[in-house]
Design an enzyme around this catalytic site. Structure first.
Site, PDB file in Angstrom:
ATOM      1  N   SER A  59       0.841  -1.202   0.000  1.00 51.46           N
ATOM      2  CA  SER A  59       0.000   0.000   0.000  1.00 51.46           C
ATOM      3  C   SER A  59       0.874   1.249   0.000  1.00 51.46           C
ATOM      4  O   SER A  59       2.087   1.175   0.170  1.00 51.46           O
ATOM      5  CB  SER A  59      -0.857   0.011   1.260  1.00 51.46           C
ATOM      6  N   LYS A  60       0.228   2.384  -0.155  1.00 48.79           N
ATOM      7  CA  LYS A  60       0.968   3.655  -0.106  1.00 48.79           C
ATOM      8  C   LYS A  60       1.629   3.792   1.261  1.00 48.79           C
ATOM      9  O   LYS A  60       2.759   4.254   1.382  1.00 48.79           O
ATOM     10  CB  LYS A  60       0.026   4.826  -0.364  1.00 48.79           C
ATOM     11  N   ARG A  61       0.899   3.360   2.287  1.00 45.76           N
ATOM     12  CA  ARG A  61       1.443   3.482   3.646  1.00 45.76           C
ATOM     13  C   ARG A  61       2.726   2.651   3.801  1.00 45.76           C
ATOM     14  O   ARG A  61       3.695   3.103   4.400  1.00 45.76           O
ATOM     15  CB  ARG A  61       0.377   3.040   4.660  1.00 45.76           C
ATOM     16  N   CYS A  97       4.811   1.903   1.479  1.00 47.01           N
ATOM     17  CA  CYS A  97       5.875   2.586   0.739  1.00 47.01           C
ATOM     18  C   CYS A  97       6.389   3.781   1.533  1.00 47.01           C
ATOM     19  O   CYS A  97       7.593   4.018   1.599  1.00 47.01           O
ATOM     20  CB  CYS A  97       5.371   3.054  -0.627  1.00 47.01           C
ATOM     21  N   ASP A  98       5.469   4.529   2.151  1.00 46.81           N
ATOM     22  CA  ASP A  98       5.888   5.671   2.972  1.00 46.81           C
ATOM     23  C   ASP A  98       6.824   5.195   4.076  1.00 46.81           C
ATOM     24  O   ASP A  98       7.854   5.804   4.346  1.00 46.81           O
ATOM     25  CB  ASP A  98       4.669   6.370   3.600  1.00 46.81           C
TER      26      ASP A  98
END
Ligand code: GLU
Length: 521
Positions: free
Chosen positions: A261-263, A265-266
């Site tokens: 998810s984007k999270r 990756c962050d």
């Protein structure tokens, strides 16, 4: 062959979406076919400002250029579904007239009541399907006259597909092989919504047919929709034109547990988007691979290998080679783990394999300071530095000492490596340099060795002192090449200045020393 990428502009395009586009593009190009971009914007409630532009920008940066699409047009225009409404209505009407779909007038409350009742009855089916449709308010249960008057009175309705409610469906997937489905588990999905727009399912099938799509490569989240699409092809009489389907496995978190998810990756400190995205609601900007200094070729190479392998040892591919090598039978059935180190590795490999000419152009475009430097010097710096860095930004940052004398000296190295005799060595060598006839790398190195041997000095002490005063750092590219590039006057001045500075600050009590890394003492 005609393949398409059909994103919905409901948000920024994640790298998973870019990978889907890439695989469609690669297969099309490998076979001399067409790659089409179609914007599926029939879900007006989920439309997000800027999302369509983000799709274009992402594909463009990656070099995935559509042959046909909303921007460049084509024989099947328009390529934005909101501009094709009439085509979907026409086909929905055909399905109704031929007994394969029906009007349904149930309100949201009535649907909720149905769900509750089925739950209470512990019915095996909890959905709108062959078991339940005859208890609902639709054109199968109401008299024709009432249906007509409801429609004429403007009562909201949807159009639902009418599935057989039993039997088995056999599908073929180019990645998963044969898939068998129990038709009784499928529901009468809505094909046309009360807002006058088709749902994804109807619009997608109608367009794939009208646009002559031969192969559909898409994410595995669409696999559950495929049976419905099979029925639509059947009911519309297009079975012989049904595209071949390939459902791609997910991109997984590095530990393999669940979808990336984007999270995630962050947390990993890597972008999830190809190009940056500014959230129209919060104004928050998320940098993409582009903004973080990655090369599009490295990003595309990394994405291609996330789920596909060439069957050889080769790992580094440029886009044209990917086109040549790609095939669906080398796409894995299970999810592909995202590997951050590998992302960086691809970047290093691609960065270093660029020609000096290209790198020089990029450096000049990025930095005004470097734009003013002579071509020869810039090329020489790049030659020395490119194996040590992985992006143009890094190259520029880490090459500052070629432009400016150091204003700080690496504390750790000074503390550990600056010896009482360093000053004497450097001063002596500086005067050798004043009289050296040829200030190029090899004579410099030879002169240094001779000077050190003659004085009986420890070689390492002299080298590190020289490096510190000339570059300010404890490590870096070939020192004698660096000195030759800087030139005699500059080098001698740096040695003298650096020696004085370090000597002066070394005698200061620890807390007063500039640039002192106090936490280490
Ligand atoms: N519009 C769908 C999406 O957003 C397309 C799925 C498909 O390729 O059929 O992913």
């Amino acid at each position: 062959m005609r393949l398409r990428f059909a994103p919905s502009p409901t948000g920024p395009l994640h790298m998973g979406g870019v990978r889907t586009a890439l695989y469609n593009y690669l297969l099309a190009k490998k076979n001399g076919g067409d790659f089409i971009l179609r914007i599926e914007d029939t879900d007006q409630g989920r439309w997000v400002e800027g999302a369509e532009e983000h799709i274009y920008a992402s594909l463009e940066w990656c070099g995935i250029i559509p042959d046909e699409g909303p921007r460049n047009g084509g024989t099947c225009a328009p390529y934005r579904q909101s501009e094709r409404k009439e085509k979907y209505r026409e086909h929905a009407m055909r399905l109704i007239n031929e007994g394969n779909a029906y009007y349904a007038f149930d309100t949201p409350e009535e649907l909720e009541t149905m769900r509750k009742r089925l739950e209470q009855e512990k019915s095996s089916s909890r959905q709108y399907d062959a078991n339940t449709r005859m208890q609902m308010r639709n054109s199968l249960t109401l008299p024709n006259a009432e249906v007509n008057s409801l429609i004429n009175a403007g009562t909201p309705y949807v159009i639902r597909i009418q599935l057989p409610g039993e039997g088995r469906l056999y599908m073929k997937d180019l990645i998963r092989g044969d898939v068998e489905v129990d038709v009784a588990t499928l529901d009468d999905k809505v094909l046309f919504k009360s807002d006058g727009m088709p749902t994804y399912h109807l619009a997608n099938v109608v367009d794939d047919y009208l646009m002559g799509i031969t192969h559909v490569i898409r994410g595995e989240e669409w696999l559950p929709s495929a049976p419905l699409h099979y029925f639509l092809y059947k009911y519309l009489g297009w079975e012989d034109k049904r595209p071949a389907f390939a459902h791609l496995p997910l991109i997984l978190k590095p530990d393999g547990k669940g979808k990336l998810s984007k999270r995630d990756c962050d947390k990993l400190g890597v972008p999830v988007f190809a190009v940056g995205w500014k959230d129209p609601q919060t104004g928050e900007f998320s940098a993409g691979y582009k903004e973080q200094g990655y090369l599009p070729s490295a990003f595309v190479n990394m994405l291609a290998m996330l789920g596909w392998n060439p069957g050889t040892e080769q790992e580094i591919f440029q886009l044209p080679e990917l086109i040549q090598s790609f095939s669906l039978d080398r796409v894995g059935k299970s999810g592909a783990r995202f590997d951050m180190d590998k992302v960086k590795w691809f970047q290093e490999q691609h960065f270093r394999s660029q020609s000096i000419q290209i790198l020089a152009t990029e450096v000049r475009q990025t930095s005004e300071e470097w734009a003013a430097i002579s071509e020869d010097k810039l090329h020489a710096v790049i030659e020395l530095m490119r194996e040590r860095v992985a992006s143009v930004d890094q190259l520029i940052n880490e090459s500052r000492f070629f432009l400016l004398a150091p204003d700080a000296y690496d504390e750790e190295t000074v503390r550990k490596k600056w010896k009482p005799e360093t000053e004497q060595i450097l001063k002596g060598f500086a005067s050798v340099l004043q009289n050296l006839p040829d200030f190029s790398p090899q004579p410099l190195e030879e002169a240094f060795k001779a000077f050190m041997e003659e004085g009986g000095y420890p070689f390492g002490t002299g080298m590190i002192g020289l490096r510190l005063t000339v570059t300010g750092k404890g490590g870096g590219p070939s020192l004698f090449h660096t000195m030759a590039l800087l030139g005699r006057e500059e080098v001698v001045e740096r040695i003298n200045r650096g020696t004085e500075f370090i000597k002066a600050t070394l005698t200061l009590p620890l807390p007063d020393r500039p640039n002192y890394n106090r936490t280490n003492e």
